[in-house]
Motif scaffolding. Structure first.
Motif, PDB file in Angstrom:
ATOM      1  N   CYS A   8       0.800  -1.234   0.000  1.00  0.00           N
ATOM      2  CA  CYS A   8       0.000   0.000   0.000  1.00  0.00           C
ATOM      3  C   CYS A   8       0.826   1.274   0.000  1.00  0.00           C
ATOM      4  O   CYS A   8       0.423   2.273  -0.579  1.00  0.00           O
ATOM      5  CB  CYS A   8      -0.932   0.007   1.216  1.00  0.00           C
ATOM      6  SG  CYS A   8      -2.221  -1.239   1.097  1.00  0.00           S
ATOM      7  N   GLY A   9       1.961   1.244   0.672  1.00  0.00           N
ATOM      8  CA  GLY A   9       2.681   2.500   0.863  1.00  0.00           C
ATOM      9  C   GLY A   9       4.029   2.603   0.179  1.00  0.00           C
ATOM     10  O   GLY A   9       4.881   3.376   0.607  1.00  0.00           O
ATOM     11  N   LYS A  10       4.245   1.833  -0.888  1.00  0.00           N
ATOM     12  CA  LYS A  10       5.546   1.903  -1.565  1.00  0.00           C
ATOM     13  C   LYS A  10       5.384   2.406  -2.996  1.00  0.00           C
ATOM     14  O   LYS A  10       4.282   2.436  -3.535  1.00  0.00           O
ATOM     15  CB  LYS A  10       6.226   0.532  -1.566  1.00  0.00           C
ATOM     16  CG  LYS A  10       6.723   0.115  -0.178  1.00  0.00           C
ATOM     17  CD  LYS A  10       7.492  -1.183  -0.235  1.00  0.00           C
ATOM     18  CE  LYS A  10       7.987  -1.584   1.162  1.00  0.00           C
ATOM     19  NZ  LYS A  10       8.670  -2.886   1.142  1.00  0.00           N
ATOM     20  N   ALA A  11       6.522   2.791  -3.612  1.00  0.00           N
ATOM     21  CA  ALA A  11       6.497   3.329  -4.969  1.00  0.00           C
ATOM     22  C   ALA A  11       7.609   2.696  -5.796  1.00  0.00           C
ATOM     23  O   ALA A  11       8.355   1.841  -5.308  1.00  0.00           O
ATOM     24  CB  ALA A  11       6.667   4.854  -4.926  1.00  0.00           C
ATOM     25  N   GLN A  12       7.708   3.110  -7.061  1.00  0.00           N
ATOM     26  CA  GLN A  12       8.764   2.670  -7.988  1.00  0.00           C
ATOM     27  C   GLN A  12       8.755   1.161  -8.229  1.00  0.00           C
ATOM     28  O   GLN A  12       9.779   0.553  -8.512  1.00  0.00           O
ATOM     29  CB  GLN A  12      10.146   3.103  -7.469  1.00  0.00           C
ATOM     30  CG  GLN A  12      10.293   4.625  -7.387  1.00  0.00           C
ATOM     31  CD  GLN A  12      11.690   5.034  -6.947  1.00  0.00           C
ATOM     32  OE1 GLN A  12      12.310   4.374  -6.120  1.00  0.00           O
ATOM     33  NE2 GLN A  12      12.177   6.122  -7.513  1.00  0.00           N
ATOM     34  N   GLY A  13       7.597   0.547  -8.095  1.00  0.00           N
ATOM     35  CA  GLY A  13       7.474  -0.886  -8.390  1.00  0.00           C
ATOM     36  C   GLY A  13       7.983  -1.797  -7.296  1.00  0.00           C
ATOM     37  O   GLY A  13       8.023  -3.023  -7.476  1.00  0.00           O
ATOM     38  N   LYS A  14       8.357  -1.235  -6.146  1.00  0.00           N
ATOM     39  CA  LYS A  14       8.919  -2.057  -5.068  1.00  0.00           C
ATOM     40  C   LYS A  14       7.844  -2.969  -4.465  1.00  0.00           C
ATOM     41  O   LYS A  14       6.748  -2.522  -4.163  1.00  0.00           O
ATOM     42  CB  LYS A  14       9.509  -1.166  -3.978  1.00  0.00           C
ATOM     43  CG  LYS A  14      10.748  -0.407  -4.430  1.00  0.00           C
ATOM     44  CD  LYS A  14      11.184   0.605  -3.381  1.00  0.00           C
ATOM     45  CE  LYS A  14      12.355   1.438  -3.901  1.00  0.00           C
ATOM     46  NZ  LYS A  14      12.650   2.585  -3.033  1.00  0.00           N
ATOM     47  N   GLY A  15       8.212  -4.226  -4.276  1.00  0.00           N
ATOM     48  CA  GLY A  15       7.332  -5.177  -3.593  1.00  0.00           C
ATOM     49  C   GLY A  15       6.177  -5.698  -4.419  1.00  0.00           C
ATOM     50  O   GLY A  15       5.321  -6.415  -3.907  1.00  0.00           O
ATOM     51  N   ILE A  16       6.117  -5.376  -5.712  1.00  0.00           N
ATOM     52  CA  ILE A  16       5.002  -5.811  -6.556  1.00  0.00           C
ATOM     53  C   ILE A  16       5.280  -7.194  -7.151  1.00  0.00           C
ATOM     54  O   ILE A  16       6.395  -7.479  -7.566  1.00  0.00           O
ATOM     55  CB  ILE A  16       4.752  -4.793  -7.698  1.00  0.00           C
ATOM     56  CG1 ILE A  16       4.306  -3.447  -7.114  1.00  0.00           C
ATOM     57  CG2 ILE A  16       3.703  -5.312  -8.674  1.00  0.00           C
ATOM     58  CD1 ILE A  16       4.078  -2.357  -8.163  1.00  0.00           C
ATOM     59  N   PHE A  17       4.251  -8.043  -7.173  1.00  0.00           N
ATOM     60  CA  PHE A  17       4.385  -9.329  -7.841  1.00  0.00           C
ATOM     61  C   PHE A  17       3.018  -9.786  -8.344  1.00  0.00           C
ATOM     62  O   PHE A  17       1.975  -9.289  -7.915  1.00  0.00           O
ATOM     63  CB  PHE A  17       5.018 -10.380  -6.917  1.00  0.00           C
ATOM     64  CG  PHE A  17       4.249 -10.643  -5.649  1.00  0.00           C
ATOM     65  CD1 PHE A  17       3.349 -11.705  -5.564  1.00  0.00           C
ATOM     66  CD2 PHE A  17       4.450  -9.844  -4.521  1.00  0.00           C
ATOM     67  CE1 PHE A  17       2.659 -11.959  -4.390  1.00  0.00           C
ATOM     68  CE2 PHE A  17       3.757 -10.093  -3.336  1.00  0.00           C
ATOM     69  CZ  PHE A  17       2.860 -11.149  -3.271  1.00  0.00           C
ATOM     70  N   LEU A  18       3.021 -10.725  -9.295  1.00  0.00           N
ATOM     71  CA  LEU A  18       1.794 -11.244  -9.896  1.00  0.00           C
ATOM     72  C   LEU A  18       1.526 -12.650  -9.385  1.00  0.00           C
ATOM     73  O   LEU A  18       2.469 -13.415  -9.132  1.00  0.00           O
ATOM     74  CB  LEU A  18       1.902 -11.269 -11.428  1.00  0.00           C
ATOM     75  CG  LEU A  18       1.588  -9.968 -12.176  1.00  0.00           C
ATOM     76  CD1 LEU A  18       2.562  -8.863 -11.824  1.00  0.00           C
ATOM     77  CD2 LEU A  18       1.609 -10.206 -13.690  1.00  0.00           C
ATOM     78  N   ILE A  19       0.243 -12.987  -9.252  1.00  0.00           N
ATOM     79  CA  ILE A  19      -0.118 -14.336  -8.793  1.00  0.00           C
ATOM     80  C   ILE A  19      -1.255 -14.890  -9.658  1.00  0.00           C
ATOM     81  O   ILE A  19      -2.030 -14.131 -10.244  1.00  0.00           O
ATOM     82  CB  ILE A  19      -0.541 -14.363  -7.312  1.00  0.00           C
ATOM     83  CG1 ILE A  19      -1.883 -13.628  -7.125  1.00  0.00           C
ATOM     84  CG2 ILE A  19       0.512 -13.741  -6.413  1.00  0.00           C
ATOM     85  CD1 ILE A  19      -2.856 -14.356  -6.276  1.00  0.00           C
ATOM     86  N   ASN A  20      -1.338 -16.216  -9.725  1.00  0.00           N
ATOM     87  CA  ASN A  20      -2.489 -16.857 -10.377  1.00  0.00           C
ATOM     88  C   ASN A  20      -2.941 -18.097  -9.609  1.00  0.00           C
ATOM     89  O   ASN A  20      -3.719 -18.888 -10.094  1.00  0.00           O
ATOM     90  CB  ASN A  20      -2.168 -17.210 -11.833  1.00  0.00           C
ATOM     91  CG  ASN A  20      -0.995 -18.165 -11.966  1.00  0.00           C
ATOM     92  OD1 ASN A  20      -0.333 -18.507 -10.978  1.00  0.00           O
ATOM     93  ND2 ASN A  20      -0.739 -18.612 -13.188  1.00  0.00           N
ATOM     94  N   LYS A  21      -2.403 -18.247  -8.359  1.00  0.00           N
ATOM     95  CA  LYS A  21      -2.806 -19.357  -7.487  1.00  0.00           C
ATOM     96  C   LYS A  21      -2.960 -18.826  -6.062  1.00  0.00           C
ATOM     97  O   LYS A  21      -2.167 -17.991  -5.605  1.00  0.00           O
ATOM     98  CB  LYS A  21      -1.742 -20.464  -7.481  1.00  0.00           C
ATOM     99  CG  LYS A  21      -1.548 -21.175  -8.811  1.00  0.00           C
ATOM    100  CD  LYS A  21      -0.554 -22.331  -8.635  1.00  0.00           C
ATOM    101  CE  LYS A  21      -0.316 -23.051  -9.956  1.00  0.00           C
ATOM    102  NZ  LYS A  21       0.480 -22.237 -10.891  1.00  0.00           N
TER     103      LYS A  21
END
Length: 426
Positions: free
Chosen positions: A143-156
């Motif tokens: 919620c509180g980060k920027a520049q793509g930090k900590g982002i990931f994709l899931i499908n399970k």
């Protein structure tokens, strides 16, 4: 006098030099040992301290700052979605035509944010939605980060066990063990150019929330990924395919340091006009502007509209392959770092034009003025919405403002491929 007064942690020396040069141009900086003669662009942390009840600090009439005290109502990913959801429900209760839904219960006009849940709080609601379409892909963002930090994709579901209930205790795992995230349905059909995904970074200046008055900067840009897009699940971990943030893409092998993987908005417009047609392109950009206005209206009632404040937001918009724009997030401190020569020119002009509206003609700031600058000082800004001018027509004006889109008796959308409707709220 003082403007933007306060201590700042500068992101880069480039950002500092651009701002300082701009302030000097106005005669706002005087070399002196007395710190009162220095002028700073405040960070969000500094703003929090200035407006904190504990500090007891009070701004004088000649002090103006570049954030609203609780800007995070729009710029925190979870709060932005929460406020937009609240706004939609309020319009629905009022019977506003803006809140109309189709036969499937989907908002016709206000469906501009991907389906989103807060984790861990909405975990069960998310699971229920996930099971309706188990082949879908979702994107997790802190919620509180920027520049793509900590982002990931899931499908399970197994990929987010950390945010699920503890089966032994039937209670949530301690909050300290997991950061608050938002999880949104991933836009897996983005509009591609050259096979690559991109998003739009647009700058919007708000001078006051009540009445709402905001300006759109004409010189935004597109940020491209360095690797061609594929929805294949085998590439879910490849952020060079999915995330457009320059902070991530600049580390890619194919990153171009000359153009920085960027297009100007005007170039995008020319491309779309030549491939999709002028009317369709005009409608797309009018819808983008409409989305921005609605997002600002959503937070206006809860925003602390301090008279000393203005704010330049960085809006991130993704366009899907049906030319439908989606609001992804709003940044409180859009980067002023220059990654290319064109970037530096754009951002220098952005700061220059922003300050000309906040303090017209470089005069001594006065927080009591009516915040309605003359047209000649707008530079590359144009008025996006002026609530005082728009109040007379109510929500019907907002509906009519969406170029190329009319509403029938039952709210059905009719395509108007003729002359675009005048954007009434400009």
């Amino acid at each position: 006098f003082r403007i933007m007064a306060g201590k700042v942690k500068w992101v880069t020396d480039i950002e500092k030099s651009v701002l300082i040069n701009n302030f000097e141009k106005r005669g706002w900086i005087q070399v002196a040992e007395n710190e009162d003669w220095n002028f700073y662009w405040m960070s969000v942390q500094t703003i929090r301290n200035v407006f904190s009840v504990e500090t007891g600090y009070r701004l004088s009439d000649d002090q103006i700052v570049n954030h609203f005290p609780n800007h995070y109502e729009l710029t925190r990913k979870d709060l932005m979605v929460k406020n937009i959801k609240r706004y939609r429900k309020e319009l629905e209760k009022e019977g506003s035509p803006l809140a109309e839904k189709d036969e499937n219960g989907k908002y016709i006009y206000l469906d501009f944010v991907p389906v989103t849940f807060m984790l861990p709080a909405d975990y069960n609601l998310f699971v229920e939605e996930f099971r309706k379409n188990p082949s879908s892909t979702w994107i997790m963002k802190p919620c509180g980060k920027a520049q793509g930090k900590g982002i990931f994709l899931i499908n399970k579901l197994s990929q987010i066990k950390k945010w699920s209930r503890d089966s032994k205790t039937s209670s949530f795992v301690s909050q300290s063990s997991k950061e608050a995230y938002v999880i949104s349905l991933y836009i897996n059909n983005p509009l591609l150019i050259g096979g690559k995904k991109f998003d739009l970074r647009l700058y919007v200046l708000v001078s006051t929330y009540r009445p709402l008055r905001c300006y759109m900067y004409k010189l935004g840009f597109c940020r491209f990924c360095t690797v061609k897009y594929t929805p294949s699940t085998s590439e879910l971990d490849n952020m060079f395919v999915h995330l457009t943030n320059v902070a991530i893409q600049k580390h890619g092998d194919d990153y171009n340091h000359i153009h920085g993987g960027k297009w100007t908005v005007s170039n995008l417009r020319l491309y779309l006009e030549s491939t999709r047609g002028k009317e369709v392109t005009t409608k797309l950009f009018d819808e983008i502007h409409w989305i921005i206005v609605q997002s600002l209206k959503a937070v206006a009632p809860v925003m602390n509209n301090d008279k000393h404040c203005f704010e330049c937001y960085g809006y991130d918009i993704i366009i899907d392959d049906r030319l439908k724009p989606w609001l992804i997030e709003v940044n409180a401190s859009p980067s002023l770092t220059s990654s290319t020569a064109n970037d530096r020119i754009l951002k220098y002009n952005l700061i220059n034009d922003t300050l000309n509206i906040a303090v017209p003609n470089g005069e001594i700031p006065d927080c009591k003025w009516n915040k309605s600058p003359p047209k000649e000082v707008l530079g590359n800004y144009e008025v996006l919405y002026d609530e005082e001018m728009a109040q007379s027509d109510g929500p019907e004006r907002d509906l009519r403002s969406r170029a190329g889109q009319a509403t029938g008796a039952k709210g059905n959308r009719a395509r108007d491929l003729g002359k675009p409707v005048l954007t009434m709220w400009k």
